[in-house]
Scaffold this motif. Sequence first.
Motif, PDB file in Angstrom:
ATOM      1  N   GLN A   1       0.959  -1.290  -0.029  1.00 26.67           N
ATOM      2  CA  GLN A   1       0.059   0.055   0.139  1.00 26.67           C
ATOM      3  C   GLN A   1       0.971   1.178   0.021  1.00 26.67           C
ATOM      4  OE1 GLN A   1      -2.665   0.189   3.017  1.00 26.67           O
ATOM      5  NE2 GLN A   1      -3.379   2.504   2.818  1.00 26.67           N
ATOM      6  N   ARG A   2       0.398   2.117  -0.871  1.00 31.52           N
ATOM      7  CA  ARG A   2       1.222   3.654  -0.671  1.00 31.52           C
ATOM      8  C   ARG A   2       0.135   4.670  -0.598  1.00 31.52           C
ATOM      9  NH1 ARG A   2       4.572   4.018  -6.382  1.00 31.52           N
ATOM     10  NH2 ARG A   2       4.224   6.229  -5.853  1.00 31.52           N
ATOM     11  N   GLU A   3       0.158   5.399   0.526  1.00 23.91           N
ATOM     12  CA  GLU A   3      -0.652   6.069   0.942  1.00 23.91           C
ATOM     13  C   GLU A   3      -1.013   7.364  -0.104  1.00 23.91           C
ATOM     14  OE1 GLU A   3      -1.649   9.383   4.594  1.00 23.91           O
ATOM     15  OE2 GLU A   3       0.487   8.187   4.717  1.00 23.91           O
ATOM     16  N   TYR A   4      -2.113   7.476  -0.567  1.00 23.67           N
ATOM     17  CA  TYR A   4      -2.508   8.657  -1.270  1.00 23.67           C
ATOM     18  C   TYR A   4      -2.670   9.977  -0.216  1.00 23.67           C
ATOM     19  CZ  TYR A   4      -5.370  11.367  -4.862  1.00 23.67           C
ATOM     20  OH  TYR A   4      -5.436  12.337  -5.827  1.00 23.67           O
ATOM     21  N   THR A   5      -1.800  10.971  -0.824  1.00 28.87           N
ATOM     22  CA  THR A   5      -1.562  11.888  -0.018  1.00 28.87           C
ATOM     23  C   THR A   5      -2.450  13.110   0.014  1.00 28.87           C
ATOM     24  OG1 THR A   5       0.082  12.996  -1.201  1.00 28.87           O
ATOM     25  CG2 THR A   5       0.603  11.518   0.698  1.00 28.87           C
ATOM     26  N   ASP A   6      -2.955  13.467  -1.353  1.00 32.41           N
ATOM     27  CA  ASP A   6      -3.776  14.581  -1.888  1.00 32.41           C
ATOM     28  C   ASP A   6      -2.957  15.927  -1.861  1.00 32.41           C
ATOM     29  OD1 ASP A   6      -6.402  14.902  -2.763  1.00 32.41           O
ATOM     30  OD2 ASP A   6      -7.445  15.416  -0.592  1.00 32.41           O
ATOM     31  N   ASP A   7      -1.718  15.625  -2.196  1.00 32.05           N
ATOM     32  CA  ASP A   7      -0.712  16.851  -2.530  1.00 32.05           C
ATOM     33  C   ASP A   7       0.315  16.442  -3.549  1.00 32.05           C
ATOM     34  OD1 ASP A   7       0.845  18.806  -2.036  1.00 32.05           O
ATOM     35  OD2 ASP A   7       2.304  17.944  -0.521  1.00 32.05           O
ATOM     36  N   TYR A   8      -0.598  16.556  -4.775  1.00 34.55           N
ATOM     37  CA  TYR A   8       0.193  16.233  -5.954  1.00 34.55           C
ATOM     38  C   TYR A   8       0.226  17.331  -6.886  1.00 34.55           C
ATOM     39  CZ  TYR A   8      -0.332  11.361  -4.391  1.00 34.55           C
ATOM     40  OH  TYR A   8      -0.428  10.457  -3.451  1.00 34.55           O
TER      41      TYR A   8
END
Length: 369
Positions: free
Chosen positions: A4-11
Amino acid sequence: MTKQREYTDDYPDKTLYIPGPTEVREDVTEAMSQPMFGHRMDRMTDLYTTIVEDTKDFLGTDNDVIVLTASGTAFWEASTLNLVEDRMLVPTCGSFSERHANVAERLGKDVDRLEYEWGAAVKPDDVRAAIESADADYDVVTCVMNESSTGVRNPIEEIGDVVAEYPDTYFVVDAVSALGGDYVDIDAHGIDVIFASTQKAFAMPPGLAVCVVSEDAYERELATDSASWYGGFQRCLDYYDRKGQTHSTPAIPVMLAYREQMTHMLEEGHRERARRHREMAEYTRDWAREHFDLFPEAGYESLTVSCIENTRGIDVAATIDAVAERYDMVFSNGYGAIGEETFRIGHMGEHTVESIRALTDAIEDVAGL
């Protein structure tokens, strides 16, 4: 095993020049944020009948239209189950036409391939010869309109005219990455089924598949015992006739986006939209010939995706990464076996020659052209 790779909402936002998804208008994405409502409410009937009839108007077809929550891939399966009792002819000239044949074989159908090298286009006379030499009639002939793995635009109009000479054989067209950007007169060329995905030339968010179905194809399905449940023509179209809705719960927010985008597409018009795509394609081809070369057979180049032969031997992956980092633009590597030999530029949807020139300028800078 994938972790799992965390989705950070910071892209960082990147402008998309890939073969889909493509750029979406701000008002279209905003349309998805409306309050939720029920899929059996009158409001849903108003929404669904609007997008279905607007799609007919845009495409200029008298045939029936289905809009389902799915990728266009769903209609590979559905059209095969709905129309093929025994045998089908699948011309293959790239990854997606080959995948169409593989899907049919997994469904237990007898598939004859008409094989071309990657980069070559399907020829109508070859299709006629294959039909004539077969020891039994084909239920279906398929063709990919726009082979986005190679940048080939197959002559589906002429192929459809050939298939129409054999009234017991149906013609199915995968137009996933072309419809909405490349003009085709569906009714004039014996196309029984043609389908697309909204995230390509329609320039909408992913999540919906659009399928146009002839009356003959609908009647054919009625005579089969193996029709698709979810993508069955009878099930979808009869429910629409009775209720003006989809038979199963749809992605309502994406349909709201569809309604908004279709107003823009109708305003521009089918032929004018194709003209704009042709201008983008011609600019990209001229640029490619100046600096590299084109991979597809001459005269059969796509209007929506250019596949460019890497004659300079640049590091495609590194160039893509550098353009993304410096310019916040993303184009695509080649597909499958021709990954480093080619790269691809998607010029579809709401792009213009000016926006495509911004990308090619960025590639020139990064690659030192």
